[in-house]
Design a protein around this motif. Structure first.
Motif, PDB file in Angstrom:
ATOM      1  N   UNK A  90       6.546  33.681 -35.133  1.00 51.27           N
ATOM      2  CA  UNK A  90       7.622  34.441 -34.471  1.00 51.27           C
ATOM      3  C   UNK A  90       7.327  34.639 -32.988  1.00 51.27           C
ATOM      4  N   UNK A  91       6.054  34.574 -32.609  1.00 47.11           N
ATOM      5  CA  UNK A  91       5.683  34.768 -31.200  1.00 47.11           C
ATOM      6  C   UNK A  91       6.385  33.762 -30.286  1.00 47.11           C
TER       7      UNK A  91
ATOM      8  N   UNK B  26      14.813  28.815 -28.061  1.00 53.77           N
ATOM      9  CA  UNK B  26      16.219  28.454 -27.842  1.00 53.77           C
ATOM     10  C   UNK B  26      16.582  28.687 -26.378  1.00 53.77           C
ATOM     11  N   UNK B  27      17.558  27.915 -25.910  1.00 54.39           N
ATOM     12  CA  UNK B  27      18.060  28.118 -24.552  1.00 54.39           C
ATOM     13  C   UNK B  27      18.985  29.333 -24.521  1.00 54.39           C
TER      14      UNK B  27
ATOM     15  N   UNK C 289       5.704  28.424 -22.386  1.00 56.68           N
ATOM     16  CA  UNK C 289       4.755  29.247 -23.143  1.00 56.68           C
ATOM     17  C   UNK C 289       4.498  30.610 -22.514  1.00 56.68           C
ATOM     18  N   UNK C 290       4.895  30.783 -21.267  1.00 60.05           N
ATOM     19  CA  UNK C 290       4.742  32.107 -20.659  1.00 60.05           C
ATOM     20  C   UNK C 290       5.702  33.114 -21.284  1.00 60.05           C
ATOM     21  N   UNK C 291       6.705  32.619 -22.006  1.00 58.09           N
ATOM     22  CA  UNK C 291       7.671  33.510 -22.653  1.00 58.09           C
ATOM     23  C   UNK C 291       7.257  33.879 -24.074  1.00 58.09           C
TER      24      UNK C 291
ATOM     25  N   UNK D   8       1.252  39.700 -27.388  1.00 64.78           N
ATOM     26  CA  UNK D   8       0.686  40.703 -28.313  1.00 64.78           C
ATOM     27  C   UNK D   8       0.697  40.195 -29.754  1.00 64.78           C
ATOM     28  N   UNK D   9       1.787  39.524 -30.124  1.00 65.47           N
ATOM     29  CA  UNK D   9       1.870  38.983 -31.487  1.00 65.47           C
ATOM     30  C   UNK D   9       0.816  37.905 -31.705  1.00 65.47           C
TER      31      UNK D   9
END
Length: 406
Positions: free
Chosen positions: A236-237, A243-244, A257-259, A263-264
């Protein structure tokens, strides 16, 4: 059946219904079950009489059918009461507290007599606390349909006579595995919807994670329960980058990957790191370990495919599912070159959407653009989610337009 004959049947039933109900209540003294029995008899008559004609003595026909149904209902009620009396007589010492009751409820909702769809619906209703309308929306069906599904599931459990207590020790592992599987199915449907307008149903995925949190807390020594929670968190991380803004699918190697949820990822890694040494190592722990390797890579190019191949080999030893086999072939293709992955894929029999999407990806990597295009189109034909269909068709179109591959 003509309109006239239908009206005649309906008129006869309306006239006789109160008479039959009155006769039953007078004879058995029970209003509620008598009313249910009469309704059953009326339904049966409304289905049969238009074809066979109204019997010579319709009152007797209805009374006989309703009486049989009422006797069945009373017998079932008596059996239920006897079970309740036996349960009430159990020693107080056997009661294990509210936390264990929740776990028992989970086990009950995932009873093997139920279908997977019923297990999921009943778990979300009884343990998750979702309303029937909320569950119906989550699975894109009507509230009436979901109500019937849940009612049937409750009735199946009631009729099975299974007591509300922990199953015998020898059966506990199998039943717990069923609970984890149901939670995994709920999450999977939330993270990658099989139908509907959206690729991701965040509310369903969040509910699955919440239930997995609760289950892991109830089973602190169960490595697979911990592994399942870790797998959900690590997967889920990636959802924010998956998605756009228009809701279209972004494949893993193209995601920002910065998004991802840091924490997860941190918590998921901690959980699986703690679970693996405890053993025994099961499929959820191994899938969580694979997800952790992906999530810890700063870029797609830095992914440790060798380690992922090793983990998939372990996974295939404990759970050689079709999805695991396809994913292993892709990992081998990324580690050793697309030809090695394609060779493994060629040996697989289960050729679904994932198979053709994986084959298309590896063929594209190998530079066989026409074969890759055909495989993308075949995967699109087999996909059921509109977003996946669009993505796969776009990949195929991109190849035919000569835009090149990644």
């Amino acid at each position: 059946m003509t309109d006239e004959s239908g009206a005649t049947v309906n008129g006869t039933l309306r006239t006789l219904a109160p008479q039959v109900l009155g006769a039953l209540v007078r004879r058995y003294g029970r209003f509620d079950p008598a009313e249910d029995a009469v309704q059953e008899a009326l339904l049966k008559a409304s289905q049969r009489w238009p074809e066979t004609g109204i019997p010579e003595r319709p009152f007797c026909w209805l009374l006989q059918v309703a009486s049989r149904k009422l006797i069945d209902l009373l017998r079932a009620e008596q059996a239920r009461r006897e079970r309740e009396v036996r349960a009430a007589r159990e020693e107080v010492g056997e009661h294990q507290g509210d936390a264990d009751d929740t776990l028992i409820l989970l086990l009950l909702c995932c009873h093997p007599a139920l279908t997977a769809a019923s297990q999921i619906a009943l778990t979300l209703r009884a343990v998750g606390g979702l309303t029937t309308a909320e569950i119906a929306r989550a699975f894109l069906t009507s509230e009436d349909s979901m109500t019937r599904r849940i009612t049937r599931a409750k009735r199946t459990i009631q009729d099975s006579g299974v007591p509300f207590r922990m199953p015998p020790e020898e059966a506990q592992r199998e039943r717990l595995d069923a609970v984890l599987h149901v939670l995994y199915l709920i999450f999977t449907e939330g993270y990658s919807a099989t139908s509907g307008p959206d690729l991701h149903r965040s509310d369903l995925a969040a509910e699955a994670i919440r239930l997995a949190e609760m289950t892991a807390a109830l089973l602190p020594n169960d490595s697979e329960a911990t592994g399942l929670l870790a797998l959900m968190l690590l997967t889920d991380a990636r959802s924010p980058a998956r998605v756009t803004e228009q809701g279209e699918l972004v494949p893993l190697h193209e995601q920002d990957r910065t998004r991802w949820k840091a924490d997860s990822i941190r918590r998921g890694v901690e959980l699986v790191t703690a679970a693996l040494p405890r053993g025994p190592v099961g499929p959820y722990q191994l899938q969580a370990a694979i997800a952790a390797v992906h999530d810890e890579a700063s870029t797609a190019e830095e992914t440790d495919w060798r380690q992922i191949v090793g983990l998939y080999r372990l996974l295939l030893e404990v759970s050689a599912s079709p999805v695991a086999k396809v994913s292993h072939a892709v990992a081998v293709g990324m580690a050793d070159g697309p030809a090695a992955g394609l060779e493994l894929l060629a040996a697989l029999d289960n050729r679904d959407r994932r198979f053709y999407a994986a084959r298309a990806h590896l063929l594209e990597k190998a530079g066989d653009r026409e074969a890759a295009r055909s495989a993308y189109l075949r995967a699109a034909e087999l996909a059921t989610n509109i977003r996946q269909v669009r993505y796969l068709n776009a990949r195929a179109r991109r190849l035919s337009e000569g835009a090149g591959h990644d």
